[in-house]
Design an enzyme around this catalytic site. Sequence first.
Site, PDB file in Angstrom:
ATOM      1  N   CYS A 155     -50.181   4.388   0.701  1.00  0.00           N
ATOM      2  CA  CYS A 155     -51.599   4.701   0.461  1.00  0.00           C
ATOM      3  C   CYS A 155     -52.479   4.530   1.700  1.00  0.00           C
ATOM      4  CB  CYS A 155     -52.120   3.848  -0.678  1.00  0.00           C
ATOM      5  SG  CYS A 155     -51.084   3.976  -2.146  1.00  0.00           S
ATOM      6  N   HIS A 157     -60.543  -0.348  -0.674  1.00  0.00           N
ATOM      7  CA  HIS A 157     -59.321   0.241  -1.215  1.00  0.00           C
ATOM      8  C   HIS A 157     -59.392   0.169  -2.739  1.00  0.00           C
ATOM      9  CE1 HIS A 157     -55.288   1.694  -1.324  1.00  0.00           C
ATOM     10  NE2 HIS A 157     -54.827   0.614  -1.911  1.00  0.00           N
ATOM     11  N   HIS A 201     -56.715   7.081  -7.984  1.00  0.00           N
ATOM     12  CA  HIS A 201     -56.052   6.691  -6.735  1.00  0.00           C
ATOM     13  C   HIS A 201     -55.244   7.890  -6.258  1.00  0.00           C
ATOM     14  CE1 HIS A 201     -54.182   4.689  -3.571  1.00  0.00           C
ATOM     15  NE2 HIS A 201     -53.684   3.618  -4.173  1.00  0.00           N
TER      16      HIS A 201
END
Length: 397
Positions: free
Chosen positions: A162, A292, A326
Amino acid sequence: MHPLSLSHMSIVSSLGAGQNATLDALRNGRGGLKPCSFETVTLDTHIGEVAGLEDILLPPELASYDCRNNRLAEMALHQDGFADAVAAARERYGADRIGVFLGTSTSGILSAELAFRARDPQTGALPAAFSFATTHSTGSLADFVRHRLGLEGPAFVVSSACATTSKVFANAARMIATGLCDAAVVGGADSLCLTTLYGFHSLELISPTPCRPFDAERSGVSLGEGAGFALLERAADKPPPGSINLLGAGESNDAHHMSTPHPEGLGARLAMERALASAGLRPTDIDYVNLHGTATSYGDAAEDQAITGLLGTRTPVSSTKGYTGHTLGAAGIVEAIISVLALRTGLIPGSPQTRNLDPALRCRYLLANENGRLDRVMTNSFGFGGSNSSLIFGWAA
């Protein structure tokens, strides 16, 4: 780090295609998450799916690259005048002087999943039409994009979970600094697939409701897909008014655990410290942080420790994953562009999906939008295996 001008950018996510659609959703608190009905998936979760990908056609000469991920890239390339901006840069610098540094985590793996479903029942052979190199391979993305944009400079794909499309900004900065190119297309795409959805389900990380970062009752991630690109160029000595620069980039790897961050956020803090150092800034110089913020119990707590330990509790922060989901390998570029949009407009996005802040977390997490002048913003991207990246954007001096 010598600042680089971020001259153009494009974005696609479940919020819509383009910067205006993204801003409109953020201003109105309209998220893009919906109950999952993707392919044959039967999981009780919400996803951020991009509409209209089935209608995207690649040019006939690039038909072998046709897959969901490259269609997503194609859609993003033609938002916000991005392809035209790259064409103009190609005229200025030459096709061989513009690099292509992109990221993806699963690339076109959906094509392999569909091919496996259609394999020969006697031999197990995959369909003859299936091309691993131009679809499933992570390298497919950069190969497709450089051909689509007519570029001939250095090109590669980063795949580091990620943090992927955040790290490519640092890759581009190094490549430009060493003189291997004069400008760079950075960003990438990550698309929904069965492997990701069932993989996160097996880790017990997906939420049955739209994800709620930093909420006391957060229960995991909502997966999404997205794509975005940015054109980085050497900053001019006298930049035009309104120019935005990449001021700093920081990377680290704490290697604490395959899927869980260091509990004290040490790797996250190190990435932020390095971004500040490369920009020549102090913690108090940051006006907003796009976290995040995945809405996992451990992840949010670790990032909160890193933020408050370094920046204190006065800097406004939020996670926009409650809007987009996400987007995994695309999270870095999607959230970098959202951060730049915040810088340009003064809109500091809140997180209306989060209802009751976890009292154990101490950072100044915004539930509602705020407006005000921003001079420098930071965006964080942290991946499995402890791969961490932080970027800082600000007005050109």
